[in-house]
Design a protein around this motif. Structure first.
Motif, PDB file in Angstrom:
ATOM      1  N   LEU A 154      39.724  79.666  14.994  1.00  0.00           N
ATOM      2  CA  LEU A 154      38.887  78.330  14.914  1.00  0.00           C
ATOM      3  C   LEU A 154      39.472  77.471  13.646  1.00  0.00           C
ATOM      4  O   LEU A 154      39.569  76.205  13.641  1.00  0.00           O
ATOM      5  N   GLY A 155      39.631  78.361  12.569  1.00  0.00           N
ATOM      6  CA  GLY A 155      40.325  77.492  11.221  1.00  0.00           C
ATOM      7  C   GLY A 155      41.368  76.811  11.410  1.00  0.00           C
ATOM      8  O   GLY A 155      41.597  75.676  10.757  1.00  0.00           O
ATOM      9  N   MET A 314      40.721  70.541  20.372  1.00  0.00           N
ATOM     10  CA  MET A 314      39.313  71.213  20.282  1.00  0.00           C
ATOM     11  C   MET A 314      39.100  72.066  21.570  1.00  0.00           C
ATOM     12  O   MET A 314      38.341  72.828  21.812  1.00  0.00           O
ATOM     13  N   PRO A 315      39.689  71.670  22.960  1.00  0.00           N
ATOM     14  CA  PRO A 315      39.435  72.243  24.111  1.00  0.00           C
ATOM     15  C   PRO A 315      39.655  73.702  23.963  1.00  0.00           C
ATOM     16  O   PRO A 315      39.518  74.673  24.719  1.00  0.00           O
ATOM     17  N   SER A 364      46.285  65.006  29.592  1.00  0.00           N
ATOM     18  CA  SER A 364      45.581  65.885  30.725  1.00  0.00           C
ATOM     19  C   SER A 364      46.317  67.386  30.765  1.00  0.00           C
ATOM     20  O   SER A 364      45.500  68.209  30.606  1.00  0.00           O
ATOM     21  N   PRO A 365      47.572  67.654  30.911  1.00  0.00           N
ATOM     22  CA  PRO A 365      48.117  68.790  30.777  1.00  0.00           C
ATOM     23  C   PRO A 365      47.786  69.640  29.717  1.00  0.00           C
ATOM     24  O   PRO A 365      47.707  70.879  29.502  1.00  0.00           O
ATOM     25  N   LEU A 370      45.233  74.055  26.717  1.00  0.00           N
ATOM     26  CA  LEU A 370      44.335  74.611  25.639  1.00  0.00           C
ATOM     27  C   LEU A 370      43.306  75.582  25.886  1.00  0.00           C
ATOM     28  O   LEU A 370      43.055  76.739  25.658  1.00  0.00           O
ATOM     29  N   LEU A 371      42.736  75.023  27.059  1.00  0.00           N
ATOM     30  CA  LEU A 371      41.662  76.080  27.603  1.00  0.00           C
ATOM     31  C   LEU A 371      42.182  77.356  28.064  1.00  0.00           C
ATOM     32  O   LEU A 371      41.612  78.202  27.954  1.00  0.00           O
ATOM     33  N   ILE A 372      43.270  77.276  28.864  1.00  0.00           N
ATOM     34  CA  ILE A 372      43.897  78.591  29.496  1.00  0.00           C
ATOM     35  C   ILE A 372      44.595  79.420  28.209  1.00  0.00           C
ATOM     36  O   ILE A 372      44.034  80.438  28.177  1.00  0.00           O
ATOM     37  N   THR A 373      44.969  78.867  27.115  1.00  0.00           N
ATOM     38  CA  THR A 373      45.662  79.540  26.089  1.00  0.00           C
ATOM     39  C   THR A 373      44.426  80.160  25.252  1.00  0.00           C
ATOM     40  O   THR A 373      44.497  81.099  24.808  1.00  0.00           O
ATOM     41  N   GLY A 374      43.227  79.500  24.859  1.00  0.00           N
ATOM     42  CA  GLY A 374      42.300  79.936  23.976  1.00  0.00           C
ATOM     43  C   GLY A 374      41.700  81.128  24.615  1.00  0.00           C
ATOM     44  O   GLY A 374      41.664  82.103  24.034  1.00  0.00           O
TER      45      GLY A 374
END
Length: 543
Positions: A154-155, A314-315, A364-365, A370-374
């Motif tokens: 997060l940091g 942030m996603p 968009s991609p 980012l959502l997947i990687t997180g």
């Protein structure tokens, strides 16, 4: 013997363990944020302090170099003198360096201040994870380490966002001033809540091991930092990397021979320790390298401001936190092998999406990636860190934490160096192909600047007449996208290799650490059933 060796006080520590966790994670958050917050401030600092390109680079690198070079030694100090004491000294140094940086009137003074901040950070980071390992036990330890890993991630993400917001509203010194209230709260919390713990058997330091580790890691990180600018064939780079290899080899030989090693390198025979360390290195290689690619793509191709580019990352946060919560529970049921391997494959899928980006793809991609990687990063970090910490007795938690942190820093520096070099090389070749006519008409100085980076190409394009401006900008973007895609494919390859290594060599189940050699019992008593189950589990520990 530590004075906190009474059952009553241990019970009190157990009851406030999550408050202790909050304090050490606040300390962690401020140093991880500072690792990225400065990046968005470099153009402002260049104007305010008249800094050269080299000085701008060392605003960041002075902190990183000292931080990474001293981590192993700092972990050893934690075990010898006490994690609480080392954490407080680190916080004070970090606060003093932040104040000095805020008041710096020249680029050289700011570089010196950043060095002090790096020293403070090197003392803080291993002590935070070592305190968590001493305070928590059983399944809760894995969950706490998972949350610690999530906050570290997060940091990294929120640093650019916070830095961009501060620069939009305040003077440049605010990016250092913000550290002071956070450090103050962390110091008060440490004094009030955090117990002291140390290794009672570590009667002396290992001066030669300390010098060899500092020299080897510093030479390695310096070589990795400088390689993209100077070239991998540069004499100084080859000398630095060769020196790093010799010093680290000498460190390993010395640590095997000495009676009381700072780091027992025979631990690397244990796959729970060695494979998890390699996994952390490859994960941070991909993470820091991808952030390097994304920040340039978002600002130079999509056209976002530094603040917008920070917000665009942030996603990553919600799925990262989700993965960090889920991973310890999966690891308790299945062992670390599957969560780590699955997590790396998920991150590889996210990096694969980056390799499909084209001109005009927009944001968009990136958001989907980012959502997947997180999620993948969250699944990897906690089990890998827990595996490293469980391979050591709690008394050596400082060194275990330092190894975990060192793999992160070296992996990050390696990712930036390798992917930065791939990006630069492919960009130059592709630009020559797409803009040969325009480049031939530019003065040599401007032509060199255009070939150096897309950022400089956009600046030069702004000085040209409209038709040539549009052509040069389009050619630069096209060349950058080709380099971006190639760098993303390298990232995918590294992640797939890491996932296969985890599947083949990481033990399916990590044995819970049964022996606690700390002089302090800070963890709640276990039930006889749990203790019996742990004693019956087979040992894979070669330490």
């Amino acid at each position: 013997m530590d004075t906190l060796n009474s059952l009553g006080l241990s019970q009190q520590v157990s009851e406030r363990r999550w408050w202790i966790f909050a304090v050490v994670c606040l300390s962690l958050l401020v140093i991880v944020m500072d690792n990225t917050i400065l990046n968005v401030a470099l153009p402002t600092l260049a104007r305010a302090l008249g800094a050269s390109e080299s000085q701008l680079q060392w605003f960041v690198d002075a902190y990183t170099l000292v931080f990474a070079g001293l981590l192993l030694s700092a972990g050893s100090l934690c075990d010898r003198y006490g994690r609480r004491l080392v954490l407080m000294v680190g916080l004070l140094l970090f606060a003093g360096g932040s104040l000095w940086a805020m008041l710096s009137g020249s680029a050289d003074l700011l570089i010196a201040a950043r060095t002090v901040m790096g020293l403070g950070a090197a003392l803080i980071m291993p002590s935070t994870l070592a305190i968590i390992a001493a305070v928590f036990s059983g399944p809760e330890r894995g969950r706490a380490i998972g949350a610690w890993s999530g906050i570290a991630g997060l940091g990294i993400v929120i640093g650019p966002l916070v830095g961009g917001w501060l620069l939009d509203h305040f003077a440049w010194g605010s990016i250092f001033l913000i550290n002071l209230p956070i450090v103050f709260v962390a110091l008060v919390g440490t004094l009030w809540l955090v117990p002291e713990s140390r290794d009672p058997e570590q009667a002396h330091l290992d001066p030669l091991g300390t010098l060899l580790s500092i020299g080897g890691l510093s030479a390695l990180v310096w070589g990795l930092i400088e390689a993209p600018q100077r070239g991998w064939g540069d004499r100084q780079i080859l000398t630095a990397l060769g020196l790093a290899l010799l010093l680290l080899l000498a460190f390993a030989i010395w640590e095997v021979r000495t009676r009381r090693p700072m780091l027992d390198v025979r631990l690397f025979r244990n796959p729970r320790f060695s494979v998890a360390s390699l996994v952390m290195t490859l994960t941070t290689f991909a993470t820091f390298g991808a952030l390097l690619l994304l920040t340039q793509y978002l600002q130079f191709v999509v056209g976002q401001t530094p603040l917008q580019a920070g917000a665009a990352l942030m996603p990553l946060v919600p799925t990262l936190l989700l993965g960090s919560i889920v991973a310890p529970r999966l690891s308790e049921r299945l062992g670390p092998k599957l969560p780590v391997a699955i997590g790396l494959f998920i991150v590889a899928i996210g990096a694969g999406l980056l390799a499909c980006i084209q001109q005009g793809s927009g944001y968009s991609p990136v958001a989907l990636m980012l959502l997947i990687t997180g999620l993948g990063l969250g699944l990897v970090a906690a089990p890998a860190a827990t595996s490293i910490m469980d391979a050591l007795p709690v008394a050596r938690a400082g060194v275990g934490s330092a190894v975990n942190d060192t793999t992160r820093q070296v992996g990050g520096a390696l990712g930036v160096a390798v992917l930065g070099s791939v990006l630069s090389t492919v960009y130059r070749d592709a630009l020559q192909q797409h803009a040969a006519a325009i480049l031939g008409q530019l003065p040599p100085v401007l032509g060199a600047a255009v070939r150096d980076s897309i950022g400089k190409a956009i600046v030069v394009a702004g000085q040209l007449p409209p038709p040539a401006q549009a052509l040069l900008r389009s050619a630069a973007e096209r060349a950058f996208i080709e380099a971006f895609d190639r760098s993303a494919l390298v990232t995918v390859s590294v992640l797939v290799i890491g996932a296969l290594v985890a599947l083949l060599f990481l033990p399916a189940r990590a044995r819970r650490q049964a022996r606690v050699t700390d002089a302090v019992d800070l963890t709640p008593a276990e039930s006889p059933t749990t203790m019996k189950a742990r004693e019956e589990e087979p040992s894979h520990d070669h330490s």
